[in-house]
Design a protein around this motif. Sequence first.
Motif, PDB file in Angstrom:
ATOM      1  N   UNK A 107       0.843  -1.208   0.000  1.00  0.00           N
ATOM      2  CA  UNK A 107       0.000   0.000   0.000  1.00  0.00           C
ATOM      3  C   UNK A 107       0.873   1.251   0.000  1.00  0.00           C
ATOM      4  N   UNK A 108       0.378   2.282  -0.666  1.00  0.00           N
ATOM      5  CA  UNK A 108       1.107   3.554  -0.700  1.00  0.00           C
ATOM      6  C   UNK A 108       1.164   4.164   0.690  1.00  0.00           C
ATOM      7  N   UNK A 109       2.331   4.566   1.118  1.00  0.00           N
ATOM      8  CA  UNK A 109       2.506   5.193   2.428  1.00  0.00           C
ATOM      9  C   UNK A 109       2.597   6.700   2.244  1.00  0.00           C
ATOM     10  N   UNK A 110       1.463   7.366   2.366  1.00  0.00           N
ATOM     11  CA  UNK A 110       1.449   8.819   2.167  1.00  0.00           C
ATOM     12  C   UNK A 110       2.132   9.541   3.305  1.00  0.00           C
ATOM     13  N   UNK A 113       5.601  10.605   2.834  1.00  0.00           N
ATOM     14  CA  UNK A 113       5.849  11.553   1.759  1.00  0.00           C
ATOM     15  C   UNK A 113       5.527  13.000   2.128  1.00  0.00           C
ATOM     16  N   UNK A 114       4.761  13.205   3.176  1.00  0.00           N
ATOM     17  CA  UNK A 114       4.368  14.569   3.539  1.00  0.00           C
ATOM     18  C   UNK A 114       5.582  15.389   3.964  1.00  0.00           C
ATOM     19  N   UNK A 115       5.758  16.541   3.328  1.00  0.00           N
ATOM     20  CA  UNK A 115       6.797  17.477   3.735  1.00  0.00           C
ATOM     21  C   UNK A 115       6.254  18.478   4.751  1.00  0.00           C
ATOM     22  N   UNK A 116       4.948  18.629   4.781  1.00  0.00           N
ATOM     23  CA  UNK A 116       4.272  19.492   5.740  1.00  0.00           C
ATOM     24  C   UNK A 116       3.093  18.733   6.326  1.00  0.00           C
ATOM     25  N   UNK A 117       2.691  19.095   7.545  1.00  0.00           N
ATOM     26  CA  UNK A 117       1.511  18.492   8.160  1.00  0.00           C
ATOM     27  C   UNK A 117       0.581  19.594   8.662  1.00  0.00           C
ATOM     28  N   UNK A 118      -0.077  20.329   7.749  1.00  0.00           N
ATOM     29  CA  UNK A 118      -0.978  21.406   8.177  1.00  0.00           C
ATOM     30  C   UNK A 118      -2.126  20.916   9.064  1.00  0.00           C
ATOM     31  N   UNK A 119      -2.483  19.648   8.917  1.00  0.00           N
ATOM     32  CA  UNK A 119      -3.601  19.115   9.698  1.00  0.00           C
ATOM     33  C   UNK A 119      -3.312  19.083  11.189  1.00  0.00           C
TER      34      UNK A 119
END
Length: 501
Positions: A107-110, A113-119
């Motif tokens: 499965x794709x591991x997003x 890959x995140x460079x930012x976590x605005x959430x």
Amino acid sequence: MTNLLVPQIWKALFADTANSGLNLQGRICRMMFTALVQGYLKPGMAVPSSRYLADQLGLGRNTVTIAYQQLVTEHILESRQRSGHFVHPSFQMDRSESKTVTTTSKPTSWNSRFQLRPSTQRHLTKPIDWMNYAYPFIYGQPDVESFPGSAWRECSIKALSAKDASIWARDMTQQGDDLYLINAIRQHILPTRGILAQENEILLTVGSQHALYMLARLLMHGEHVVGMENPGYPDARNIFMLHTPHIVPLDVDREGVTLTHALDCDYIYVTPGRQCPTGVTLSPSRRNKLLQLAEQQDSIIIEDEYDAQVLVQNTTIPALKSLDRHGRVVYIGSLSKPLAPGLRLGYIVAAPELIVELRHLRRLMLRHPNVFNQRVFALFIDQGYYHAMLRRQFQLHQHRGEQLMAALHQYCPTWRPYSLNGGAACWIDTQSDMDCTLLAKYAANVGVFMEAGQPFFFDEKEHQHFLRLGIGSIPAHQINAGVYYLSQAVVDYQKYNPASL
């Protein structure tokens, strides 16, 4: 081979396609493909007749027939004369290949890959169903009482004329701004704040928040120090934190932002017309000190007057930008906020060389704001409707503000409300140990929406006793009852949280 699926399975598989966005024929095709992949159907197996399936799913027979024809075209089904439709024999090969890929891939591991976590950032949240609250003390939502529907409709119809449509229907890649609106801002909006600007000093944005993001992206890097008000606008803090970790909180008092900790700041973000969220107007002496400080340490001031067009008090105090003699102030304004926030239209006033780069950055982000709305706004301002609306809002806010202050004095006498200063929200210090985030839940139980003050502060564990009550969307006759029920929520809170007494 015959099809042994019971009707309930077909209904369940079809129901699973309800949110697929497909038409009815597409949903039937998706249902069949899912049945094949999941093993309910096998190569050579008969599928239900179009009449039977139509009856089971409550559809027209022609709808099922068209879907079957599509599946035949794609070699998923085959049609046998006088026998019906069957799963295509070759489907087994395609399915096994697909299964092999599925079992050997990961499965794709997003998250990696995140460079930012605005959430993960703290921000204001407004419930989608806020209109269902009996007493919505919410800020930043449309005011149905003051929205000039007939005037806006008139301007929209004018903008649809062949002459005007020839302007807004184009993709304005290079300019992106309707000069009619730019000049309306220059001649009718900015002079009320004491600002004189040329056409090449104004850029239109999709709201003031878009302006903040572009400025941060263009001007800030990881070593820059940014000073901003505390309490202050949460999403300005969030935007700046995406670009630099060096955010310095600047306390706010009754004269506005303090400057003790503003030394060595590369950028200083302020809301001087009506401080967010306290509503305080930055005093003249503090304004002069801020401009002097920026000159001494080579700082840039970002002045956000998100709703300063509607001021009750201190209307003679001009914007910081009007006092700027060295091009150190970047001015952000909003056109849509006092009218209808969902229209998303604002502007930046700054030095021409900065506007040039911002225009190119904007082109990469979204090309330009909606040009039809630009032309409607230009007509709306030029015809005098905009300022007439602001005058009505002044009267509405004044009346509702008086109702709110009277109700707070009656039902919450120990609370310390700040002056509304013509705004659509009142900042309140409950002068207690209450956690207003928890209080908001008790308030919701009695039909009252209120905003806790914690997101406005840098430290979420401090200043939990502040809250904000908006009056922009609640009718004046409901304010007294709303504050009464809020006071009852306080009673419930204290009953179950005696440590807060």
